[in-house]
Every structure is written in structure tokens, then in C-alpha cells.
Write a protein that holds these residues in place. Structure first.
Motif, PDB file in Angstrom:
ATOM      1  N   VAL A  38       8.903  46.028  24.303  1.00  0.00           N
ATOM      2  CA  VAL A  38       7.850  46.941  24.336  1.00  0.00           C
ATOM      3  C   VAL A  38       7.416  47.084  25.642  1.00  0.00           C
ATOM      4  O   VAL A  38       7.099  48.360  26.213  1.00  0.00           O
ATOM      5  CB  VAL A  38       6.572  46.387  23.477  1.00  0.00           C
ATOM      6  CG1 VAL A  38       5.451  47.388  23.698  1.00  0.00           C
ATOM      7  CG2 VAL A  38       7.012  46.548  22.019  1.00  0.00           C
ATOM      8  N   ASP A  39       7.167  46.161  26.511  1.00  0.00           N
ATOM      9  CA  ASP A  39       6.561  46.251  27.968  1.00  0.00           C
ATOM     10  C   ASP A  39       7.701  46.908  29.059  1.00  0.00           C
ATOM     11  O   ASP A  39       7.227  48.041  29.603  1.00  0.00           O
ATOM     12  CB  ASP A  39       6.179  44.884  28.544  1.00  0.00           C
ATOM     13  CG  ASP A  39       7.370  43.887  28.772  1.00  0.00           C
ATOM     14  OD1 ASP A  39       8.279  43.693  28.042  1.00  0.00           O
ATOM     15  OD2 ASP A  39       7.220  43.268  29.666  1.00  0.00           O
ATOM     16  N   ARG A  42       7.686  50.501  27.932  1.00  0.00           N
ATOM     17  CA  ARG A  42       6.309  51.362  28.463  1.00  0.00           C
ATOM     18  C   ARG A  42       6.495  51.840  29.749  1.00  0.00           C
ATOM     19  O   ARG A  42       6.223  52.877  30.259  1.00  0.00           O
ATOM     20  CB  ARG A  42       5.095  50.400  28.117  1.00  0.00           C
ATOM     21  CG  ARG A  42       4.828  50.508  26.597  1.00  0.00           C
ATOM     22  CD  ARG A  42       3.532  49.737  26.427  1.00  0.00           C
ATOM     23  NE  ARG A  42       2.288  50.625  27.012  1.00  0.00           N
ATOM     24  CZ  ARG A  42       1.202  50.287  26.470  1.00  0.00           C
ATOM     25  NH1 ARG A  42       0.891  49.092  26.039  1.00  0.00           N
ATOM     26  NH2 ARG A  42      -0.055  51.217  26.757  1.00  0.00           N
ATOM     27  N   THR A  43       7.111  50.958  30.399  1.00  0.00           N
ATOM     28  CA  THR A  43       7.323  51.367  32.032  1.00  0.00           C
ATOM     29  C   THR A  43       8.231  52.344  32.398  1.00  0.00           C
ATOM     30  O   THR A  43       7.980  53.260  33.012  1.00  0.00           O
ATOM     31  CB  THR A  43       7.624  49.695  32.751  1.00  0.00           C
ATOM     32  OG1 THR A  43       6.410  48.949  32.539  1.00  0.00           O
ATOM     33  CG2 THR A  43       7.710  50.122  34.256  1.00  0.00           C
ATOM     34  N   TYR A  45      10.110  54.369  30.112  1.00  0.00           N
ATOM     35  CA  TYR A  45       9.809  55.533  29.738  1.00  0.00           C
ATOM     36  C   TYR A  45       8.930  56.513  29.784  1.00  0.00           C
ATOM     37  O   TYR A  45       8.774  57.587  29.767  1.00  0.00           O
ATOM     38  CB  TYR A  45      10.261  55.399  27.909  1.00  0.00           C
ATOM     39  CG  TYR A  45      11.562  55.089  27.569  1.00  0.00           C
ATOM     40  CD1 TYR A  45      12.690  55.947  27.814  1.00  0.00           C
ATOM     41  CD2 TYR A  45      11.872  53.801  27.386  1.00  0.00           C
ATOM     42  CE1 TYR A  45      14.029  55.636  27.578  1.00  0.00           C
ATOM     43  CE2 TYR A  45      13.025  53.356  26.917  1.00  0.00           C
ATOM     44  CZ  TYR A  45      14.055  54.126  27.147  1.00  0.00           C
ATOM     45  OH  TYR A  45      15.370  53.645  26.843  1.00  0.00           O
ATOM     46  N   SER A  46       7.643  55.768  30.331  1.00  0.00           N
ATOM     47  CA  SER A  46       6.672  56.524  30.838  1.00  0.00           C
ATOM     48  C   SER A  46       6.951  57.199  32.174  1.00  0.00           C
ATOM     49  O   SER A  46       6.666  58.277  32.268  1.00  0.00           O
ATOM     50  CB  SER A  46       5.449  55.527  31.102  1.00  0.00           C
ATOM     51  OG  SER A  46       4.828  54.949  29.973  1.00  0.00           O
ATOM     52  N   PRO A  72      -0.245  55.371  22.963  1.00  0.00           N
ATOM     53  CA  PRO A  72       1.092  54.994  22.364  1.00  0.00           C
ATOM     54  C   PRO A  72       0.796  54.454  20.896  1.00  0.00           C
ATOM     55  O   PRO A  72      -0.484  54.047  20.744  1.00  0.00           O
ATOM     56  CB  PRO A  72       1.854  54.162  23.274  1.00  0.00           C
ATOM     57  CG  PRO A  72       0.524  53.424  23.902  1.00  0.00           C
ATOM     58  CD  PRO A  72      -0.499  54.188  24.126  1.00  0.00           C
ATOM     59  N   LEU A  84       8.382  53.146  19.083  1.00  0.00           N
ATOM     60  CA  LEU A  84       7.201  53.281  19.899  1.00  0.00           C
ATOM     61  C   LEU A  84       7.026  54.866  20.220  1.00  0.00           C
ATOM     62  O   LEU A  84       7.987  55.268  20.654  1.00  0.00           O
ATOM     63  CB  LEU A  84       7.122  52.549  21.106  1.00  0.00           C
ATOM     64  CG  LEU A  84       6.269  52.682  22.177  1.00  0.00           C
ATOM     65  CD1 LEU A  84       4.824  52.404  21.870  1.00  0.00           C
ATOM     66  CD2 LEU A  84       6.679  51.948  23.462  1.00  0.00           C
ATOM     67  N   LEU A  86       5.490  56.878  22.550  1.00  0.00           N
ATOM     68  CA  LEU A  86       4.825  56.367  23.891  1.00  0.00           C
ATOM     69  C   LEU A  86       3.838  57.443  24.179  1.00  0.00           C
ATOM     70  O   LEU A  86       2.816  57.028  24.681  1.00  0.00           O
ATOM     71  CB  LEU A  86       6.162  56.222  24.701  1.00  0.00           C
ATOM     72  CG  LEU A  86       5.478  55.689  26.174  1.00  0.00           C
ATOM     73  CD1 LEU A  86       4.734  54.510  26.212  1.00  0.00           C
ATOM     74  CD2 LEU A  86       6.637  55.591  27.125  1.00  0.00           C
ATOM     75  N   TRP A 143      16.173  56.237  22.528  1.00  0.00           N
ATOM     76  CA  TRP A 143      14.906  56.947  22.858  1.00  0.00           C
ATOM     77  C   TRP A 143      15.321  58.449  22.937  1.00  0.00           C
ATOM     78  O   TRP A 143      16.286  59.057  23.104  1.00  0.00           O
ATOM     79  CB  TRP A 143      14.565  56.741  24.038  1.00  0.00           C
ATOM     80  CG  TRP A 143      13.793  55.294  23.865  1.00  0.00           C
ATOM     81  CD1 TRP A 143      14.218  54.085  23.596  1.00  0.00           C
ATOM     82  CD2 TRP A 143      12.184  55.343  24.040  1.00  0.00           C
ATOM     83  NE1 TRP A 143      13.292  53.158  23.519  1.00  0.00           N
ATOM     84  CE2 TRP A 143      12.018  53.807  23.593  1.00  0.00           C
ATOM     85  CE3 TRP A 143      11.148  56.045  24.325  1.00  0.00           C
ATOM     86  CZ2 TRP A 143      10.669  53.466  23.532  1.00  0.00           C
ATOM     87  CZ3 TRP A 143       9.841  55.646  24.170  1.00  0.00           C
ATOM     88  CH2 TRP A 143       9.646  54.326  23.914  1.00  0.00           C
ATOM     89  N   SER A 157       9.900  59.171  22.340  1.00  0.00           N
ATOM     90  CA  SER A 157       9.566  57.949  21.415  1.00  0.00           C
ATOM     91  C   SER A 157      10.878  57.433  21.293  1.00  0.00           C
ATOM     92  O   SER A 157      12.081  57.809  21.451  1.00  0.00           O
ATOM     93  CB  SER A 157       8.804  58.116  20.055  1.00  0.00           C
ATOM     94  OG  SER A 157       9.919  59.331  19.424  1.00  0.00           O
ATOM     95  N   LEU A 170       1.561  46.179  21.570  1.00  0.00           N
ATOM     96  CA  LEU A 170       1.355  46.745  22.832  1.00  0.00           C
ATOM     97  C   LEU A 170       0.707  46.070  23.972  1.00  0.00           C
ATOM     98  O   LEU A 170       0.788  46.622  24.991  1.00  0.00           O
ATOM     99  CB  LEU A 170       0.557  47.995  22.531  1.00  0.00           C
ATOM    100  CG  LEU A 170       1.003  49.095  21.461  1.00  0.00           C
ATOM    101  CD1 LEU A 170       0.101  50.071  21.308  1.00  0.00           C
ATOM    102  CD2 LEU A 170       2.208  49.861  21.852  1.00  0.00           C
TER     103      LEU A 170
END
Length: 173
Positions: A38-39, A42-43, A45-46, A72, A84, A86, A143, A157, A170
Motif C-alpha cells: 500500500v505505501d 501510494r507514493t 502511483y500518486s 483513497p 486501492l 488512489l 494498475w 486504481s 492505508l
């Protein structure tokens, strides 16, 4: 002519459909790469999402992108995968006309997507059921980034690796 009811479909629906279809095989038809934690998702794909929205903002100024506040979020799929969602932004303005019916977005977004490991944008999809017109791009981990026209929506996502597919995941990191 399609009614507005037939033409509108939410970006979240497009994301869910895209993720469900893209997670069964990678972009090359082979099994997808392992889902990231997850972390990490998040980094990484953000950054991809932010760069796509920045390119759209810069090159299609007719549309102002407003982030939706329910992101998210995580959703466990019937097969046990955790997806996720996002980020998603709703565009205020007309994206369809200034982007040549979304066809011109490939020239704008493909270089950005390539920098983040995504395949080029798909051809423009005009669903037979009267749903929204959209384009997508996927990566090897399953993704998917989706840009739709009515209303303009951009979202990203994909699957994540987590022991728990709920909001507490999350906070992993």
C-alpha cells in the motif's frame, strides 16, 4: 442520439471495471507483476497521477480539475484481491472537444505515462451500452489510469498487497 442518462457513467465505475479486467493479465497478456504494498503504491502511483493531472491542466486549460474527497479507499474484490482507488478528480469544463474526442490525449499523456511505467493510452472507447467515452492506460502490476469525457474524470486504481483490505491498511508504511 443518446440520452444524458445513457452517456453518463461515473469515473469510479470505469475504474472498477478497468481494474477488474486489467488485474487478470498484464499489459502484454502475461500474468501481472506482483501487487505493490500500500505505501509503495501510494507514493509511486500518486506521482503518476499528479503528473497526468498536471499535463492535462497545462495543455487543456478549458478544464479545471477538482480532486474528489473520498479517496483513497480500498475495496476487497470477490476473488480476494485488494484494490486501492488512489485518486480521482472531476473536471469542470469540456474535455471532449478540445482533446479531439479524447484522441489527442495520447500525444499529450503517453510520454508522461511512459515515465511512470504505463503502456500508451488505449484507443478511445465508445461503449455499446451508451456509457461514458474514455481512454485507459495500464501497467504491468495491473494498475489503470482512466480519463473519461462525460463528465471529465481522471482516476487511478490498482491492486495492492496487504494483509487487511480496509481503511486501516492505508496507514501502512
Amino acid at each position: 442520439m443518446r440520452s444524458m442518462f445513457q452517456v453518463r457513467r461515473t469515473g469510479a465505475t470505469l475504474l472498477a471495471v478497468g481494474v477488474l479486467s486489467s488485474c487478470t493479465a498484464g499489459a502484454d497478456g502475461n500474468p501481472p507483476e506482483p501487487a505493490p504494498p500500500v505505501d509503495t503504491a501510494r507514493t509511486e502511483y500518486s506521482a503518476a497521477y499528479d503528473d497526468v493531472v498536471a499535463a492535462l491542466t497545462r495543455d487543456v486549460p478549458q478544464v479545471e480539475w477538482v480532486p474528489k474527497d473520498r479517496f483513497p479507499h480500498l475495496t476487497e474484490q470477490p476473488d480476494g484481491r485488494c484494490v486501492l482507488a488512489l485518486a480521482e478528480s472531476l473536471g469542470e469544463g469540456d474535455l471532449y472537444e478540445p482533446s479531439g474526442g479524447l484522441a489527442d490525449l495520447a500525444a499529450l499523456l503517453d510520454p508522461v505515462l511512459d515515465e511512470h511505467g504505463f503502456d500508451p493510452l488505449s484507443e478511445v472507447v465508445y461503449p455499446d451500452d451508451g456509457g461514458d467515452v474514455y481512454v485507459t492506460a495500464t501497467d504491468e502490476a495491473g494498475w489503470e489510469l482512466t480519463v473519461s469525457a462525460y463528465p471529465p474524470v481522471v482516476g487511478i486504481s490498482g491492486p495492492v498487497d496487504t494483509d487487511r483490505c480496509d481503511e486501516s491498511a492505508l496507514d501502512e508504511g
